[in-house]
Enzyme design. Structure first.
Site, PDB file in Angstrom:
ATOM      1  N   CYS A  15      23.486  43.415  45.232  1.00 12.98           N
ATOM      2  CA  CYS A  15      24.322  42.224  44.998  1.00 12.98           C
ATOM      3  C   CYS A  15      24.839  41.750  46.357  1.00 12.98           C
ATOM      4  O   CYS A  15      24.306  42.160  47.389  1.00 12.98           O
ATOM      5  CB  CYS A  15      25.447  42.520  44.009  1.00 12.98           C
ATOM      6  SG  CYS A  15      26.661  43.729  44.554  1.00 12.98           S
TER       7      CYS A  15
ATOM      8  N   ARG B 255      29.150  44.347  41.263  1.00 12.79           N
ATOM      9  CA  ARG B 255      28.038  44.427  40.300  1.00 12.79           C
ATOM     10  C   ARG B 255      27.063  45.556  40.557  1.00 12.79           C
ATOM     11  O   ARG B 255      26.727  46.321  39.635  1.00 12.79           O
ATOM     12  CB  ARG B 255      27.265  43.083  40.296  1.00 12.79           C
ATOM     13  CG  ARG B 255      28.060  41.930  39.735  1.00 12.79           C
ATOM     14  CD  ARG B 255      27.411  40.605  40.054  1.00 12.79           C
ATOM     15  NE  ARG B 255      27.408  40.336  41.485  1.00 12.79           N
ATOM     16  CZ  ARG B 255      26.808  39.330  42.080  1.00 12.79           C
ATOM     17  NH1 ARG B 255      26.126  38.481  41.348  1.00 12.79           N
ATOM     18  NH2 ARG B 255      26.886  39.158  43.379  1.00 12.79           N
TER      19      ARG B 255
ATOM     20  N   ASP C 137      29.212  36.991  38.939  1.00 14.83           N
ATOM     21  CA  ASP C 137      29.926  37.820  39.905  1.00 14.83           C
ATOM     22  C   ASP C 137      31.402  37.896  39.519  1.00 14.83           C
ATOM     23  O   ASP C 137      32.125  36.905  39.612  1.00 14.83           O
ATOM     24  CB  ASP C 137      29.766  37.198  41.308  1.00 14.83           C
ATOM     25  CG  ASP C 137      30.212  38.154  42.392  1.00 14.83           C
ATOM     26  OD1 ASP C 137      30.971  39.091  42.074  1.00 14.83           O
ATOM     27  OD2 ASP C 137      29.790  37.979  43.548  1.00 14.83           O
TER      28      ASP C 137
HETATM   29  P1  4NP Z   1      29.566  41.760  44.328  1.00 16.37           P
HETATM   30  O1  4NP Z   1      30.889  40.848  44.358  1.00 16.37           O
HETATM   31  O2  4NP Z   1      28.501  40.996  45.078  1.00 16.37           O
HETATM   32  O3  4NP Z   1      29.257  41.897  42.877  1.00 16.37           O
HETATM   33  O4  4NP Z   1      29.948  43.078  44.988  1.00 16.37           O
HETATM   34  C1  4NP Z   1      31.473  40.385  45.543  1.00 16.37           C
HETATM   35  C2  4NP Z   1      32.296  41.217  46.264  1.00 16.37           C
HETATM   36  C3  4NP Z   1      32.919  40.745  47.420  1.00 16.37           C
HETATM   37  C4  4NP Z   1      32.680  39.433  47.835  1.00 16.37           C
HETATM   38  C5  4NP Z   1      31.850  38.604  47.121  1.00 16.37           C
HETATM   39  C6  4NP Z   1      31.245  39.076  45.968  1.00 16.37           C
HETATM   40  N1  4NP Z   1      33.322  38.951  49.019  1.00 16.37           N
HETATM   41  O5  4NP Z   1      33.173  37.745  49.311  1.00 16.37           O
HETATM   42  O6  4NP Z   1      33.980  39.711  49.734  1.00 16.37           O
END
Ligand code: 4NP
Length: 154
Positions: A8, A14, A122
């Protein structure tokens, strides 16, 4: 041992959820598979998963120890039989930035077609960890069936 990797953006919401759900499902099988996860951004390298992903997993009786967020590398891609991405932006990123992967990149939602999503939302943005967990669990169950067939396991 065959390895699969969930990918991800941040590797804190995720893909860690998918990693630990899949590890839990596999632990109940004779089938052996190495499972890991990584992010495309590397922004959270070295961190533990988001506390709400941890909470969802722990409430489902799934242990989360030992997780450390990491960025996806070419080496991880080379070592993995399948690279399973959560959304179209992950897909675009991996296809642009890594070699020799076209044949082994899969979309998580392709394993949960009955739910009608084209991407795993997300929860960093949606705040809805329940929705994400439901999709991840459904997809992991179907993915396990597919991998068992693919790798000829009983
Ligand atoms: P992930 O969610 O891709 O599902 O881990 C996110 C976690 C952090 C960030 C964006 C999406 N961020 O911008 O820090």
């Amino acid at each position: 041992m065959k390895k699969i990797i969930f990918v991800c953006l941040g590797n804190i919401c995720r893909s860690p959820m998918a990693e630990f759900v899949m590890k839990d499902l596999i632990s109940k099988e004779k089938f052996k598979l190495e499972i890991t996860s990584a992010g495309t951004s590397g922004e959270h390298d070295g961190e533990f998963m988001h506390y709400k992903s941890q909470d969802k997993l722990e409430k489902a009786g799934i242990k989360t120890q030992g997780f450390v967020s990491k960025k996806l590398t070419q080496k991880l891609c080379d070592e993995s039989a399948y690279i399973i991405v959560m959304d179209d932006s992950n897909l675009k990123y991996v296809l642009r930035n890594f070699q020799r992967i076209e044949h082994k990149v899969l979309k998580m939602t392709d394993f949960a077609k009955e739910l009608g999503y084209d991407e795993v939302p997300d929860p960093w943005y949606s705040g809805n960890f329940d929705e994400t967990y439901h999709i991840v669990l459904t997809a992991c169950k179907n993915l396990l069936k597919t991998l068992k067939k693919e790798f000829n396991s009983p």
